[in-house]
Structure formats: C-alpha cells, structure tokens
Design an enzyme around this catalytic site. Sequence first.
Site, PDB file in Angstrom:
ATOM      1  N   HIS A 108      -0.662   5.298   6.043  1.00  0.00           N
ATOM      2  CA  HIS A 108      -2.066   5.104   6.428  1.00  0.00           C
ATOM      3  C   HIS A 108      -2.660   6.302   7.177  1.00  0.00           C
ATOM      4  CE1 HIS A 108      -1.898   0.386   6.325  1.00  0.00           C
ATOM      5  NE2 HIS A 108      -1.409   0.940   5.253  1.00  0.00           N
ATOM      6  N   HIS A 124      -7.691   4.848   3.281  1.00  0.00           N
ATOM      7  CA  HIS A 124      -7.045   5.539   4.407  1.00  0.00           C
ATOM      8  C   HIS A 124      -7.446   7.010   4.447  1.00  0.00           C
ATOM      9  CE1 HIS A 124      -4.906   1.904   5.127  1.00  0.00           C
ATOM     10  NE2 HIS A 124      -4.390   1.922   3.918  1.00  0.00           N
ATOM     11  N   CYS A 150      11.495  15.221  22.318  1.00  0.00           N
ATOM     12  CA  CYS A 150      11.666  15.517  23.744  1.00  0.00           C
ATOM     13  C   CYS A 150      12.266  14.271  24.386  1.00  0.00           C
ATOM     14  CB  CYS A 150      10.373  15.996  24.401  1.00  0.00           C
ATOM     15  SG  CYS A 150       9.029  14.795  24.507  1.00  0.00           S
ATOM     16  N   ASP A 192      12.676  20.129  23.069  1.00  0.00           N
ATOM     17  CA  ASP A 192      13.013  20.762  24.345  1.00  0.00           C
ATOM     18  C   ASP A 192      14.450  20.338  24.680  1.00  0.00           C
ATOM     19  OD1 ASP A 192      12.829  18.162  25.273  1.00  0.00           O
ATOM     20  OD2 ASP A 192      11.380  18.602  26.871  1.00  0.00           O
ATOM     21  N   THR A 202      10.910  11.699  26.037  1.00  0.00           N
ATOM     22  CA  THR A 202      10.170  10.483  25.693  1.00  0.00           C
ATOM     23  C   THR A 202       9.432  10.571  24.363  1.00  0.00           C
ATOM     24  OG1 THR A 202       8.226  11.369  26.790  1.00  0.00           O
ATOM     25  CG2 THR A 202       9.689   9.969  28.131  1.00  0.00           C
TER      26      THR A 202
END
Length: 144
Positions: free
Chosen positions: A101, A136, A68, A11, A70
Amino acid sequence: MEDLKVAIGSDHGGYEYKEKIIDYLKARNIPYVDLGTHTKEACDYPEIARAVCERVISGKSNRGILVCGTGIGMSIAANKVRGIRAALCGDTYSARVSRAHNNANILCLGERVIGEHLALDIVDIWLKTGFEGGRHKRRVDLIE
Ligand code: RB5
C-alpha cells in the site's frame, strides 16, 4: 520477486542484525551494498541513514534496510529525505502492507525491540512484496 538491489546500514545498536540480514541476502544471491557501520563502536545513525537513502534515491539501489536500537532514529532520519518512504516494522503484517500500500522503499528495524527470527521474517516478506498501485498509487503520489 522484482530485481532487488539492496542498500543496508546500521548504527552500533543494529550492527548484529545487519550482519544477520547480510547473511540472509548472501544466501539468496540478492545483490546488496553494506554502507556501514562496520564495527560495534558507537556511531551516529543519521549519517548511515543518509548514506542508504541517497543510494536509494540515486537508483543504484531500489530498496534500503536500516537497523538501529529501536528503528525509530533511523526512520525519523530517513523520512526527512525527499522521495524516501521509510517504514518502521515490528510485525510481518505491517511489513507486507508497507510495500503493498505505501510502496515503502526503506525498511527500518529495531534490534533491541524484536527478536532475530522475527526481524528476518519481516525482511523476507518486505523484500518479496510488490506495490499494488491503483488507489494506493494516488495516495503515495499525494505524499510525494
Ligand atoms: C543508540 O544507543 C540508539 O540510540 C540508536 O541505536 C537508536 O535506537 C536510535 O533511535
């Protein structure tokens, strides 16, 4: 390194890092598609997240990168999409292990949280690391 086909999006809050990451991909001849945003004008991150995730799910791309402010909004939105395993990373150890993993197929970054050089190191490690499989795989299969 596996045959990478990257889908990238951001964004307005992640626009500048998206452009830096594209420079990184171009310099290494890694194929990519830029699904926006293409200006710094405010836009809605869930729409970009969906476009990148749909591209990864379709198989046209095998890795996605979402940026973005955060990284949180992008990761919440991306992880709603069935088959997407999005990892929000702010350090290189998490980036490596999210691939080894968790077989993360989307990397999320926060432009307002981490520095540019760390972001590019995270991208580098995340793209170069393969899934270890084995125990995994069983755990990732349980998620799916
Ligand atoms: C945009 O201001 C900001 O909310 C967005 O980039 C992101 O941080 C959302 O999680």
